[in-house]
Scaffold this active site. Structure first.
Site, mmCIF file in Angstrom:
data_model
loop_
_atom_site.group_PDB
_atom_site.id
_atom_site.type_symbol
_atom_site.label_atom_id
_atom_site.label_comp_id
_atom_site.label_asym_id
_atom_site.label_seq_id
_atom_site.Cartn_x
_atom_site.Cartn_y
_atom_site.Cartn_z
ATOM 1 N N GLU A 476 25.538 -13.300 -42.980
ATOM 2 C CA GLU A 476 26.529 -14.067 -44.045
ATOM 3 C C GLU A 476 26.314 -13.094 -45.367
ATOM 4 O O GLU A 476 26.666 -11.240 -45.686
ATOM 5 C CB GLU A 476 27.283 -14.833 -43.751
ATOM 6 C CG GLU A 476 28.343 -14.670 -43.895
ATOM 7 C CD GLU A 476 29.147 -16.443 -43.201
ATOM 8 O OE1 GLU A 476 30.452 -15.833 -43.853
ATOM 9 O OE2 GLU A 476 28.663 -16.650 -42.726
ATOM 10 N N GLU A 767 26.381 -26.578 -46.451
ATOM 11 C CA GLU A 767 28.220 -26.533 -46.135
ATOM 12 C C GLU A 767 28.652 -27.013 -45.636
ATOM 13 O O GLU A 767 29.452 -27.318 -45.595
ATOM 14 C CB GLU A 767 28.024 -25.398 -45.000
ATOM 15 C CG GLU A 767 29.120 -24.673 -44.321
ATOM 16 C CD GLU A 767 28.883 -23.079 -43.463
ATOM 17 O OE1 GLU A 767 30.034 -22.519 -43.245
ATOM 18 O OE2 GLU A 767 27.959 -23.180 -42.614
#
Length: 916
Positions: A476, A767
């Protein structure tokens, strides 16, 4: 002579930059007053000269301002003779203080101009086509170029301007130029690419005229694997463009550019990709290929590539570079014979190896953030990213291996293929990120808070990689706007992000759609087909909380750095964004299609129950209804645009945004708030954000909504907020005086909390609140980065509430010092390098005696809050504070605190607290 010194002279935020392309650059400086109190600038004089000799003689042949009566020491715009390409400028400054006493001139500063017109670039883009289709297991190879020169005259100056579609490293006679590791850095190549400027004078002068220019060309973001999209999303083959302008001592000159006369080859780096990794085969090593004596007869003529049709712009931000080396915590051999290296810190970079190894051995390095329950490398959360490097030996002997064009997010490395034992001394861990100056520090009496602070800082280091990425490890690594904007104030405390965010604001503008919609990450990658075989054509555009980032960050740049220019530059772009939303949501209620919302919040009620009530407006990853969340951000944008228009717009535009804001507030009240203060969704987030964004324009409703929030937090005993609500929650609790409740959330060690990850060994911010739990282990690997700074936005609160430092006014010209000696803390030491200089705040508790020492930079003033003093009796340096105390005056007094207004300098206070 005045004892004041002028330091940190900056041109467009940078110290002595090369090759800038701003025709009227801005100058800034810091006033070091040696802790003298009350120092203020009353005037300044800048001299800019075309050479050092003239500057030394105080002759400003380019610009001499004379004495300018102004207290401004930030962003003074150059108004001298027009600057031309390759112009060298030397400048210095002196000031007059508050007593009208003049200082000595500063030490000289320097900058040079780049190539300002495209027709000043000569030569062509070159490459060497591999004809290969890259795969995850086999990315395409690195290309090698070289050009030999034989100079017959002494060199006075040699300047190289270089760029690539891909990433490159440039050498002169084997000496690497610059600290850049991944140049040019990531931009939307459809619009622009950056060039870098190098002063190669010393390298040329040491060469005796025999020069070898050598280049390694990798794939980077241009042709490499990009986020979730796969390979070659901007182009199919990398290419390189360079121009070297040489001035000789006799006044003549020459220019050498990239063209078909250069030689090209493939070489030992047979596969290279930022996310997948790199393969180096020593059997294909080209000994001495960077030196003039190298025989290049087996190399090919460089291929002429297509001309680049985008903008060539100067890189005006510190490069991605190696910033430090990190020690190795431990090494152990696994049962399968491989070796497991534990760095002890989740970081971004790579390992360099020094080995004595057998012939034809393939050594494999696999990088990961964590270990699984069996103690093996945990790579599931990398998704399609491999993070694997391979080095193959030739004959037996000593080797030094290090990658060139890949970067990994990791704490652990598994090394296989070795025939001899591995020791720490054979490994060097290199830490790599955008080389931004670190500006903030915080330590307390609580080691867990100290570790949390370091985890936040490391998460920023690891993710500030040319753009503010979301994560450094998996497939990502995008510049997600929602993550970046909520963390931006913390980021600005930690580091000088001014030039970094200036560049990224341009990336955001480049990603703006013709409709006026901003993208959800930048640089933007447009395309329906991804590596996951799905369609991202429209789903990553215009999302609330994400696409609002340009408005929010541009205002932050003004608040923190006093930068009006960034507001002017992007004002029309931001107006198009506002018009886009106004057309879509004319009623004042912004109702996005399902997007992100308060990302990764904890459900306060079962999701099925909420879906039954709100339908598609809630989702697994966001329990706050999308329409409430989106409208909150829409109102926040309108508030900021009122401020921006007041600074640089027209009266009509101010009135327009004021009317828009009133419309949104009225719609929000009518649609989402009941008479008892309940807001649709009834989550901690809706109350925290509504109060933080000042959306409740009724005192009674405001009090009811606040009480609901307090009850919800107290009954839950935890924060249930996601990325966005969490920042607002801590800000609101402190704004309304609920400091103890905020501290209880900070100090909570069970899930979900910040310290839960700390006590379970985290060295960066996760996260998710539940990235790993004792009961369930790792969260689902599809979205479980262990280095994601979003929840680290609490760092802002740590600086402002524990350290007590908060900047006010443009550029932090006014400062508030208001520490909260709560949460069982007995000590805190904080500092923050503002654009005007360093603010320091250190306090400690001894019983019920409170000691506070502060340092306020010159050319600023501060409000100093002394908490809970008995009858206002406060001592300063052992003497009672009174109206005659130098540069210190009583501002206000209450039962809770006494506030003083102070000029620059150092102060030490002692007070007796009403409670401990």
């Amino acid at each position: 002579m005045n004892s004041i010194q002028l330091t940190s002279l900056r041109t467009e935020y940078l110290i002595n930059p090369l090759g800038i392309d701003s025709p009227r650059p801005r100058f800034s400086w810091i006033i070091d007053s040696a802790n003298r109190r009350g120092v203020m600038q009353s005037a300044f004089q800048i001299i800019a000269s075309s050479n050092e000799g003239l500057l030394h003689a105080d002759t400003g042949d380019l610009w001499d301002t004379g004495k300018v009566f102004s207290d401004n020491s930030l962003h003074v715009k150059y108004e001298g003779d027009p600057l031309s390409s390759e112009q060298q400028v030397y400048w210095k400054v002196r000031i007059w203080d508050e007593k009208n006493e003049v200082t000595s001139y500063s030490e000289p500063a320097f900058f040079s101009m780049g190539l300002l017109r495209r027709d000043e670039w000569h030569g062509c883009w070159i490459g060497l086509k591999s004809g290969l289709r890259p795969t995850r297991e086999r990315p395409n190879p690195v290309v090698y170029f070289r050009k030999s020169l034989n100079l017959q005259q002494a060199v006075r100056r040699a300047t190289i301007y270089a760029t690539a579609l891909g990433v490159y490293r440039l050498h002169v006679n084997g000496e690497k130029l610059g600290r850049h590791l991944f140049a040019p850095e990531w931009t939307d190549y459809h619009v622009r690419t950056q060039y870098q400027t190098y002063d190669a004078t010393s390298a040329f002068q040491q060469s005796s005229g025999e020069i070898a220019l050598s280049v390694m060309l990798g794939h980077g973001w241009y042709t490499g694997y990009l986020g979730m999209y796969g390979f070659q999303k901007y182009g199919m083959e990398p290419s390189f463009f360079m121009q070297c302008n040489i001035e000789f001592e006799d006044g003549t000159g020459m220019s050498v550019s990239s063209d078909e006369s250069w030689k090209a080859s493939f070489g030992p780096i047979t596969a290279s990709d930022l996310q997948m990794g790199e393969t180096y085969d020593a059997n294909k090593a080209m000994e001495g290929w960077m030196l003039p004596s190298f025989e290049e007869h087996t190399w090919y003529p460089a291929e002429r590539m297509y001309d680049y049709r985008g903008k060539l712009v100067a890189q005006m931000v510190p490069p991605v570079a190696q910033t430090r080396e990190h020690s190795i915590r431990s090494i152990r051999q696994l049962p399968n014979g491989s070796w497991l290296v534990d760095i002890g810190q989740n970081l971004t970079g790579w390992l360099a190896l020094q080995l004595e190894e057998e012939a034809q051995q393939t050594i494999t390095l696999r990088y990961a953030e964590a270990l699984d329950a069996e103690g093996n490398l945990y790579t599931d959360n990398l998704r399609l990213a491999l993070q694997t490097d391979r080095f193959k030996t030739a004959e037996a002997g000593a080797y030094q291996f290090e990658t060139a064009f890949t970067c990994h997010g990791f704490q652990y490395v598994e090394i296989s293929g070795l025939t001899k034992p591995l020791t720490k001394e054979q490994l060097t861990c290199k830490v790599v990120h955008s080389n931004l100056t670190e500006t903030g520090e915080l330590t307390t009496s609580n080691p867990l808070i100290n570790k949390l602070f370091q985890n936040i800082l490391w998460s920023q280091r690891n993710n500030y990689m040319s753009v503010p990425t979301d994560c450094p490890q998996r497939d990502e690594r995008h510049g997600w706007t929602g993550d970046a904007q909520i963390f931006a104030r913390t980021a600005a405390y930690n580091m000088d992000i001014a030039s970094f965010m200036t560049k990224w604001m341009t990336d955001l503008a480049d990603g703006q759609q013709p409709t006026g919609a901003y993208s959800d990450f930048a640089p933007f990658v447009f395309g329906p087909k991804t590596a996951y075989n799905n369609d991202f054509t429209y789903t990553h555009i215009g999302s609330a909380g994400w696409a609002d980032a340009p408005v929010i960050i541009s205002w932050l740049m003004y608040e923190v750095y006093g930068d009006r220019e960034i507001l002017r530059r992007h004002y029309d772009s931001m107006k198009r964004w506002m018009d886009y939303n106004d057309q879509l949501y004319a009623s004042g209620i912004r109702c996005d299609a399902p997007q992100y919302g308060d990302w990764l919040s904890v459900h306060e009620r079962p999701l099925e129950e909420m879906k039954e009530q709100y339908g598609w407006l809630v989702a697994e990853n966001s329990s706050t209804p999308y329409d409430v969340f989106s409208t909150l951000y829409w109102a926040y944008d309108a508030q900021i645009m009122i401020k921006i228009a007041s600074l640089i717009g027209s009266r009509e535009e101010v009135s327009h945004y004021e009317a828009l804001y009133r419309k949104i507030v009225a719609a929000f009240h009518a649609e989402f708030i009941t008479s008892d203060g309940e807001i649709k969704g009834d989550t901690q987030t809706v109350y925290a954000m509504a109060l933080d964004f000042n959306l409740i324009h009724n005192k009674q409703l405001e009090e009811k909504a606040l009480n609901r929030l307090i009850r919800k937090v107290t009954s839950a005993g935890m924060a249930t907020t996601g990325f966005h609500g969490t920042r607002s929650l801590m800000r609101v609790l402190s704004r309304y005086g609920h400091h103890e409740l905020a501290f209880s959330l900070l100090l909570k060690e069970s899930y979900p909390s910040w310290l839960y990850s700390v006590v379970n060994g985290a060295t960066t911010i996760w996260e998710r609140w539940d990235g790993w739990t004792k009961e369930k282990g790792f969260q689902r690997p599809g979205m479980n980065s262990l280095c994601h700074y979003a929840f680290g936005s609490v760092g802002e609160w740590l600086y402002e509430q524990i350290g007590g430092i908060r900047g006010k006014e443009a550029g932090c010209r006014q400062i508030t010092i208001a520490p909260k000696p709560l949460g069982g803390l007995t000590y805190s030491k904080a500092s923050y390098e503002t654009p005007y200089g360093k603010v320091k705040s250190e306090w400690k508790l001894e019983g019920n005696t409170f000691h506070l020492s502060v340092c306020i930079p010159a050319n600023t003033r501060a409000y100093i809050h002394i908490p809970s003093a008995y009858s206002g009796q406060i001592e300063e340096n052992g003497q009672p504070v009174n109206n005659e105390t130098e540069n210190l005056s009583l501002y206000e007094e209450s039962d809770a605190e006494v506030v003083y207004y102070a000029g620059s300098g150092t102060y030490s206070f002692t007070s007796k607290l009403a409670r401990t």
